[in-house]
Structure formats: C-alpha cells, structure tokens
Motif scaffolding. Structure first.
Motif, short mmCIF file in Angstrom:
data_model
loop_
_atom_site.label_atom_id
_atom_site.label_comp_id
_atom_site.label_asym_id
_atom_site.label_seq_id
_atom_site.Cartn_x
_atom_site.Cartn_y
_atom_site.Cartn_z
N TYR A 130 49.43 42.55 39.75
CA TYR A 130 48.46 41.53 39.30
C TYR A 130 48.10 40.59 40.45
O TYR A 130 48.96 40.18 41.23
CB TYR A 130 49.03 40.73 38.13
CG TYR A 130 48.12 39.60 37.69
CD1 TYR A 130 46.97 39.87 36.96
CD2 TYR A 130 48.41 38.28 38.01
CE1 TYR A 130 46.12 38.85 36.56
CE2 TYR A 130 47.57 37.25 37.63
CZ TYR A 130 46.43 37.54 36.90
OH TYR A 130 45.59 36.53 36.51
N SER A 132 45.47 37.06 41.14
CA SER A 132 44.66 36.06 40.41
C SER A 132 43.18 36.46 40.40
O SER A 132 42.45 36.11 39.47
CB SER A 132 44.84 34.68 41.02
OG SER A 132 44.36 34.69 42.35
N SER A 135 41.60 38.02 37.33
CA SER A 135 41.14 37.17 36.22
C SER A 135 39.80 36.55 36.56
O SER A 135 39.20 35.86 35.74
CB SER A 135 42.15 36.05 35.93
OG SER A 135 43.27 36.58 35.28
N GLU A 136 39.35 36.73 37.81
CA GLU A 136 38.12 36.05 38.23
C GLU A 136 36.94 37.02 38.41
O GLU A 136 36.04 37.06 37.58
CB GLU A 136 38.37 35.29 39.53
CG GLU A 136 39.39 34.17 39.37
CD GLU A 136 39.95 33.71 40.71
OE1 GLU A 136 41.04 33.12 40.69
OE2 GLU A 136 39.33 33.96 41.76
N ASN B 180 41.72 32.41 33.39
CA ASN B 180 40.93 32.28 34.61
C ASN B 180 41.07 30.87 35.18
O ASN B 180 41.29 30.68 36.39
CB ASN B 180 39.47 32.59 34.26
CG ASN B 180 38.59 32.71 35.48
OD1 ASN B 180 39.01 32.44 36.59
ND2 ASN B 180 37.36 33.13 35.26
N ARG B 182 43.50 28.84 34.71
CA ARG B 182 44.89 28.70 35.17
C ARG B 182 45.03 29.08 36.64
O ARG B 182 45.74 28.42 37.40
CB ARG B 182 45.76 29.62 34.29
CG ARG B 182 47.18 29.82 34.73
CD ARG B 182 47.77 31.00 33.98
NE ARG B 182 47.20 32.28 34.44
CZ ARG B 182 47.28 33.43 33.76
NH1 ARG B 182 47.87 33.47 32.59
NH2 ARG B 182 46.76 34.54 34.25
N GLU B 183 44.33 30.16 37.03
CA GLU B 183 44.48 30.67 38.39
C GLU B 183 43.93 29.70 39.43
O GLU B 183 44.29 29.76 40.59
CB GLU B 183 43.76 32.02 38.54
CG GLU B 183 44.28 33.10 37.61
CD GLU B 183 45.75 33.41 37.79
OE1 GLU B 183 46.32 32.97 38.80
OE2 GLU B 183 46.33 34.07 36.90
N GLN B 184 43.04 28.83 38.99
CA GLN B 184 42.41 27.94 39.98
C GLN B 184 42.80 26.49 39.81
O GLN B 184 42.35 25.64 40.56
CB GLN B 184 40.89 28.11 39.88
CG GLN B 184 40.52 29.54 40.25
CD GLN B 184 39.06 29.83 40.06
OE1 GLN B 184 38.22 29.05 40.44
NE2 GLN B 184 38.75 30.99 39.49
#
Lengths: 170, 452
Positions: A130, A132, A135-136, B180, B182-184
C-alpha cells in the motif's frame, strides 16, 4: 528453495491497470491485491471475483425487519387490545407501513455491518504494497511470484504501462 | 479556472484532491464568528424552550382550535428539506446521473442535519416532553402500548428510519474520501481521519463489498424517501379535517419536499461555492441541472394546487369549499398568494436557460421557493385548523416570540452544523468526482464555463 516476492506496479491509468490484471490472469500470475482510489468496474471485471455476499446479508436483514415489525405490531396490539374506531385489533393495512419501515431499517443496517465484516474494516494493519498515492491518484497491482519469475512479472507490468515497479519481500 | 477550461486533460485526480482538501484547511476568524453567531441563536432558542418546558405551552400562541402551527410547520418544512439529499444521492445514483457527483455530499449532509432538526420539533411541540418515550413500544407493567393504527406512530418509525439510513449513507460515502484526507493530513486531523476511515486502503476486496453495500443502500433509500414524506402527509390526510383530508397529499407532499429540498441545496451551494473557492468543482452545469429539478417539481406542485382546488369544487362539499374560500380570501389569504407567487410563478423563470446558469438569479429564486414552501405548510396546517366544521369554533393564531425564536434557532442550528461539516469533512465527494472526471472536464469545457 525459490523464495516468493511481491512486486508492486503503480499505474496512472485505470484502463491500463485493468488490462494488466487481465494479462496477469492469462499468464496465471497471481495478482494478490489491487489498490484503487475509485471504485472501478473495469478493474472489478478484470479481477473476475464473484459478486459480493453483502446481498445475502441485506436480504436477510430485510426479511428480519419485516418479521420484527409483524411481531411488534401484532404482539403489542394483542397485549393492549383496545378497539379504536371499530377497527380490528390486528389491522393489516397500517401494520404494512411499520413492516416497510423496519424492512428498510434492518436491511440498511445489515448492508453497512456486512460491508464492514466482509471487507475486514476496521483494518488495523496496512496491507503490503500500500502507498498513500493509491488513495489519491494511482492504481496499484501487487503480484506475488517466485523469485525466479519476478523479472517476467516486472516486464509485464512495465509493458502494460506501470509508472513504477517496486519489489518487496513476501 | 481559465487554464482548466483551455486544457482538456485537466482537472486531474490531483486537482480534485487539491480543490476539496484546501477547503478543509484551518478556517479563519470570520468563519468562527459565523459559527459562534449560529450557536448563540441556538442558545437563545434552547433557553426559550427550557422556559416553555417549565411554564407549559401557554407561552406559545397555540390556542383552540389552532393547536398545530409553527412547530409542526417547521417539522414538515425540515423533513421536506431533507428529501432532496436522498433524491440526489440515492435516486440519481441508481440512474447514474453524472451531475450528481459534485453536489451529492453537500445534499446528503444537508439531509442529515435537516432530519436532525426536524426530529427536534415533535419534542419541542410536546407539552410534557419528558414523556416523549411513550411513542416507543417498550415492555411496561400496565401492558400499555402505542397504537400502530395512528399515523403519528408511523411517523416516529419513518423519521427515525430516515435519520438512521441517511446517517449510514453519508458515513459510507465518506469512508474513501476520509482515507484520502488522512494521507495528506497532519496532527490531530490525521488521528481524526484515521479513526473515521477505519483503515480503508481501497483494496479490490474492500471496493467489491463497498460497491455492493452502497448500491443496495441506495436501493433501500429510494423507496424510503418516497415513503417518509408520504407518512408525514398522512399525519394530516388521515384526519377528517377539511383541507387535510385529501388523497393526493402523499405525492403532493413528496414533490413539494423535493422542490423545497433542491431549492435549499442551491441556497447553500451558491454562497459555499464562492466562499470555499470551489468554482472548478461546482460548475454552472451542476446548477443548471439542479434548476431543472426545481422547475419540474414546481410544475408538479402547481398542478397539485390546481387539482386540490378542482376536487374541492367538484366534490360539492360545502364545508370543504368554505375552508378553501377562507384559504384564498380569508384573513390569511395573503399567505396563500405569497405561496402561489413563490412556488408556482417565480420558478417559471427557470424555463430560461440563461437564468438557470445565472447563479445570483438562481440563488434569489431558491430563497423565494424556501419562503413559499414554509408558507405552504403553514397554510395547510394552521389555516385548515383555524376554519374547521363549526363556524362558532373558528379561531386565529399569532406565533409568540418563543415560537419565532425557536424557528430562527432551528435555522441557526442547521446552518451551524452544516458549516462545521463543510470545513472539517469533505463537502464534495472526491471519489465520485474522480470517477466521473471525464464529465467534469466536459462541463468545464462547454459553454457553461463562460457563464461561470
């Protein structure tokens, strides 16, 4: 002994990712998981897994809701058996409304609970491979293969349009 | 914006993320003043309600025969507002309507807070609010149970089901978006979004079950949305009061609810688009489509008014005819004509494609619709009660300051909650916008861009 490795390919394009999964399937290479920032029919179709079992849970929840409403309306009417406006104690038409509402309520709650249960959410551990960016704006394919096959899998991923290919220990 | 229009490859997924996540950055002082203002009004309303609980319903303007008035009007109004959220998020989802993607989260959020607001009014309306739990069927020593033949009990079930399903639907849709975010995010926001996203990583297994659950939830919410306002309408239609006892109430109320709800979505989104600088995500194309829904439902509502009038004349029922005569020409006749102007005449402007993409004009029209729909409910509820079967019982009603301030407080409560959500959670669905990004690109390229 031939140790297995996991190779992660990262794609910018949904169609390319789906196409790559199909190619991997043809070669019987195992795409262990796919990451996607959006729900994709192309990817779902390429993976070819059966339809979710959430459907069965929702159906059961809906039926349970109807039965609960039946028990509730008829049971409480018998318990407090006061004749109102000359209507029968067990008056079906108005009870259908309660059955309908509880069918929806129980069905809806079942949908969410069965999703959480089947999708293993909440997930307390990060899945291997995984990133990040999955998720984008990137689609990711994780392929498990024997060390000896890794070069071939990597070339399939690159040929299919992977922007980045990373190798991880399985 | 101009750059986005020129280049057909934009916006990209990144642009969508940037556009939405920028909104979720720490808001400025003006925002907090606005939120504080909203909740101060809620505080005043709560204080007045406390006084009402202590003193009794005598502090309101409710007198025989008008025992349902402002509070019940507010209840029906807010339940109605709640309807467009589910229309846009569930019904249009099933029809795969592309323009819903940018507006559905805001509409759904509005739905949740509108139902939460509506749910307060039956409690506010109760003289002895501490007995509210009597509506619930629970085992008790006197074997006393609620009467399931009463529309008020149906309403309790329908509204609480609607609140639960709306909350679940909103929550489900939020999961990938919050993951999403959360990642940023950093600091406390990262912790907050991590808890809320529940470790979502967008694996194929997660999406497989998620898509099915979301689809079925939409399928369940669709008949629910039609049933809830039908049940609310039966609160009136099941009674034998002239002006209430009407078989067309269910479809008439559902159309009215969608009409007022979509108008409220426009009322909220036009300023939000400007203040949050999300012009690239909420294009005039989206507003054009929302305006078409307003126009269509306005025509249905106008048709319902006409049918109601025709049926009153055709039935030959003198009492019914007198009720309607008083509704049009009685002391509260001006409210009826305000309602007709706002709900039937002004929305006709939306036949013009230019007005549909002129956001200022659209915003003003949407406010007229909100006013008109509040008056519609008041005219039906209080107006019919004031003129009942027996002329010697006819009465009037004037809302007290308690009722007015609680109504104002309900708007403040709704706007305050909505404002909090809009700055701390994704108010536009990133996932769905990305899914339909080709359509967003088209929308930005077309003539609509000029109108923006």
């Amino acid at each position: 002994m031939n140790e297995s490795v996991e190779i992660v390919g990262s794609f910018a394009d949904e169609q390319a990712c789906a196409h790559c999964i199909e190619k991997l399937r043809e070669l019987r290479a195992l795409a262990v998981r796919v990451f996607s920032p959006i729900p994709s029919h192309h990817i779902e179709h390429a993976i070819g897994k059966p339809k979710s079992t959430v459907r069965a849970f929702v159906l059961s929840g809906g039926i349970l809701g109807i039965l609960t409403a039946l028990a509730l309306t008829i049971g409480t009417s018998w318990e407090w058996n006061l004749v109102v406006g000359g209507k029968p104690i067990v008056s079906w038409p108005p009870f259908i409304i309660i059955m309908f509402e509880l069918m929806i309520l129980f069905g809806g709650i079942s949908a969410v609970l069965s999703f959480l249960f089947n999708a293993r959410v909440p997930a307390f551990e990060i899945e291997k491979g995984y990133s990040s960016r999955f998720s984008e704006d990137r689609f990711g394919i994780v392929v498990r293969c024997a060390e000896g096959e890794s070069a071939r899998v990597e070339s399939i991923l690159k040929d299919a349009g992977a922007e980045e290919v990373v190798r991880e220990a399985a | 914006m101009a750059a986005a229009v020129q280049d057909s490859t934009t916006p990209t997924f990144r642009d969508v993320d940037r556009g939405v996540l920028r909104v979720m950055e720490m808001p400025g002082l003006l925002y907090w003043i606005w939120v504080a203002f909203c909740f101060s009004l809620v505080g005043i309303a709560a204080a007045l309600w406390t006084r009402q609980i202590y003193s009794g319903l005598g502090v309101t303007g409710l007198r025989q025969p008008v025992m349902w008035a402002t509070y019940i009007t507010d209840f029906v109004f807010w339940v109605g507002i709640a309807h467009s959220g589910t229309l846009i998020s569930a019904i249009l989802f099933l029809f795969r309507t592309r323009w819903r993607t940018a507006v559905y989260r805001a509409a759904e959020t509005m739905t949740l807070f509108a139902v939460a607001t509506a749910g307060l009014f039956p409690l506010v309306h109760l003289g002895r609010v501490w007995n509210a739990y009597w509506l619930l069927p629970y085992p008790n020593e006197r074997f006393l149970q609620p009467n399931f033949r009463s529309p008020l009990v149906w309403d309790a079930f329908a509204v609480s089901t609607y609140l639960t399903i709306s909350a679940l639907f909103l929550f489900m849709g939020l999961i990938p978006d919050v993951a999403n975010a959360r990642e940023q995010a950093t600091g406390w926001r990262k912790t907050f979004y991590s808890i809320l996203s529940m470790g979502w990583q967008g694996t194929d297994e997660q999406w497989r079950h998620y898509s099915m659950a979301y689809l079925l939830l939409a399928g369940l919410a669709t008949p629910l949305v039609l049933s809830v306002h039908s049940v609310v309408s039966w609160d009136f239609a099941m009674a034998q009061l002239p002006g209430w006892h009407s078989t067309i109430f269910a479809p008439y109320f559902v159309a009215g609810a969608i009409f007022s709800g979509v108008a409220m979505v426009i009322t909220l989104l036009v300023p939000m688009r400007k203040w949050l600088h999300i012009e690239d995500l909420l294009t005039p194309w989206h507003f054009d489509n929302l305006a078409k829904v307003v126009l269509l439902t306005s025509l249905i509502v106008s048709y319902s008014y006409a049918t109601e009038t025709f049926m009153t004349w055709y039935s030959g029922d003198k009492i019914e005819q007198m009720t309607f005569h008083m509704r049009y020409f009685g002391p509260w006749g001006w409210m009826f004509w305000v309602m007709v102007a706002c709900n039937c005449v002004i929305p006709l402007l939306l036949f013009s494609p230019r007005i549909r993409v002129n956001l200022t004009a659209l915003w003003i029209i949407s406010i007229f619709v909100n006013i008109g729909m509040w008056f519609e409910r008041f005219v039906i509820i209080a107006g019919s009660l004031a003129v009942n079967f027996n002329p010697s019982q006819w009465g009037s009603y004037t809302p007290s300051i308690t009722e007015i301030m609680i109504t104002v407080g309900s708007f403040a409560w709704f706007l305050g909650l909505f404002s909090l959500f809009a700055r701390f959670l994704p108010i536009v669905s990133m996932t769905e916008l990305k899914e339909g990004i080709a359509w967003l690109r088209k929308a930005l390229r077309k003539d609509y861009a000029k109108a923006a």
